[in-house]
Motif scaffolding. Structure first.
Motif, PDB file in Angstrom:
ATOM      1  N   PRO A  32       0.882  -1.172   0.172  1.00  0.00           N
ATOM      2  CA  PRO A  32       0.055   0.061  -0.203  1.00  0.00           C
ATOM      3  C   PRO A  32       0.893   1.246   0.081  1.00  0.00           C
ATOM      4  CG  PRO A  32       0.227  -0.783   1.996  1.00  0.00           C
ATOM      5  CD  PRO A  32       1.006  -1.915   1.572  1.00  0.00           C
ATOM      6  N   GLY A  35       2.633   3.383   2.942  1.00  0.00           N
ATOM      7  CA  GLY A  35       2.688   2.268   3.905  1.00  0.00           C
ATOM      8  C   GLY A  35       4.206   1.601   3.807  1.00  0.00           C
ATOM      9  N   THR A  37       5.976  -2.032   3.765  1.00  0.00           N
ATOM     10  CA  THR A  37       5.917  -3.692   3.575  1.00  0.00           C
ATOM     11  C   THR A  37       7.278  -3.916   3.539  1.00  0.00           C
ATOM     12  OG1 THR A  37       4.000  -3.095   2.067  1.00  0.00           O
ATOM     13  CG2 THR A  37       5.125  -5.359   1.725  1.00  0.00           C
ATOM     14  N   CYS A 182       4.852   4.554  -0.818  1.00  0.00           N
ATOM     15  CA  CYS A 182       4.780   3.018  -0.763  1.00  0.00           C
ATOM     16  C   CYS A 182       6.476   2.765  -0.628  1.00  0.00           C
ATOM     17  CB  CYS A 182       4.378   2.564  -2.069  1.00  0.00           C
ATOM     18  SG  CYS A 182       4.319   0.603  -2.227  1.00  0.00           S
ATOM     19  N   ARG A 200       0.344   2.968  12.215  1.00  0.00           N
ATOM     20  CA  ARG A 200       0.152   2.467  10.949  1.00  0.00           C
ATOM     21  C   ARG A 200       0.799   0.820  10.778  1.00  0.00           C
ATOM     22  NH1 ARG A 200       3.712   5.404   6.224  1.00  0.00           N
ATOM     23  NH2 ARG A 200       2.359   7.222   6.844  1.00  0.00           N
ATOM     24  N   GLU A 217       0.240  -8.863   8.905  1.00  0.00           N
ATOM     25  CA  GLU A 217       0.769  -7.486   9.731  1.00  0.00           C
ATOM     26  C   GLU A 217       1.997  -8.219  10.542  1.00  0.00           C
ATOM     27  OE1 GLU A 217      -1.913  -5.380  12.176  1.00  0.00           O
ATOM     28  OE2 GLU A 217      -3.146  -5.114  10.330  1.00  0.00           O
TER      29      GLU A 217
END
Length: 237
Positions: A32, A35, A37, A182, A200, A217
């Motif tokens: 995202p 965000g 990752t 991102c 977040r 997550e």
């Protein structure tokens, strides 16, 4: 009013081959924006290949790369860079024959390096040095500073804190986690500082032998039993 579509950088059933060997076996993931990752895995798991596929550094033999709903599979790495993607590989991430200052000035439209030196004041006394003479950790700071200066829409970094002291590594993760972009990182293990970011969620994909074996997550991954598992979804018949 129609809700805005989420901004994502995606691999969809991506396959990558190196000669006769297939390194990714239909990997799908979505990062995202904004965000953070994290792609986890041991050497040979496919995490670096997945990152390089997102960046356009390796071609797909199947599947697609999709960015904000647009198929960018056929766009080469420099074309994705022009659209705001910044890739920081694990090696040769700086221009070794240029000075630290010259590396930084290339990343900013007006040559303003202030933000980089605020993020990494360790670089200030090194501005006149050739980047190729820096230590491994210093080169990582320089490479990531260039990513910060470019105001990239997507930042992809392979083991970004390699060679850094624990304090500088912690600062680096905080910087990356706070970007309005991102951000996708490839790591061998989940750093403790990434298990929670203020307000977040950190998305984690773990790869093993070219397949995704966990998605969720960071907090879920931290409590997951360390047992051998198979892919998260069975292959199509």
């Amino acid at each position: 009013m129609t809700p805005a579509r989420p901004r994502l950088l995606e691999l969809r059933a991506a396959r990558v081959r190196y000669g006769p060997l297939e390194a990714l076996h239909g990997v799908s993931l979505a990062a995202p924006a904004p965000g953070l990752t994290v792609l986890l895995g041991r050497n040979g798991s496919g995490r670096t290949t997945a990152l390089r596929a997102l960046a356009g550094a390796v071609p797909l033999s199947g599947g697609a790369v999709v960015w904000d709903g647009a198929d960018v599979t056929r766009l080469r790495a420099h074309e994705r860079a022009r659209r705001g993607l910044c890739f920081v590989p694990d090696r040769q991430a700086v221009f070794g024959t240029l000075t630290v200052r010259e590396n930084l000035e290339l990343a900013h439209a007006r040559g303003d390096v202030t933000a980089a030196l605020e993020a990494y004041p360790e670089l200030r006394p090194l501005l006149a040095r050739r980047a190729g003479t820096l230590s491994g950790g210093e080169q990582r700071m320089l490479a990531l500073s260039r990513a910060l200066l470019s105001a990239a829409r997507a930042v992809l970094a392979d083991e970004p804190t390699q060679g850094m002291s624990p304090a500088v590594a912690s600062r680096t993760y905080a910087l990356l986690g706070g970007l309005d972009a991102c951000v996708v990182l490839a790591e061998q293990r989940l750093p403790p500082g990434l298990r929670a970011r203020a307000g977040r969620a950190v998305v984690v994909y773990e790869l093993r032998r070219g397949e995704v074996v966990f998605r969720g997550e960071a907090a879920e991954h931290a409590t997951r039993p360390n047992d051998p598992v198979g892919p998260v979804s069975p292959p199509a018949p």
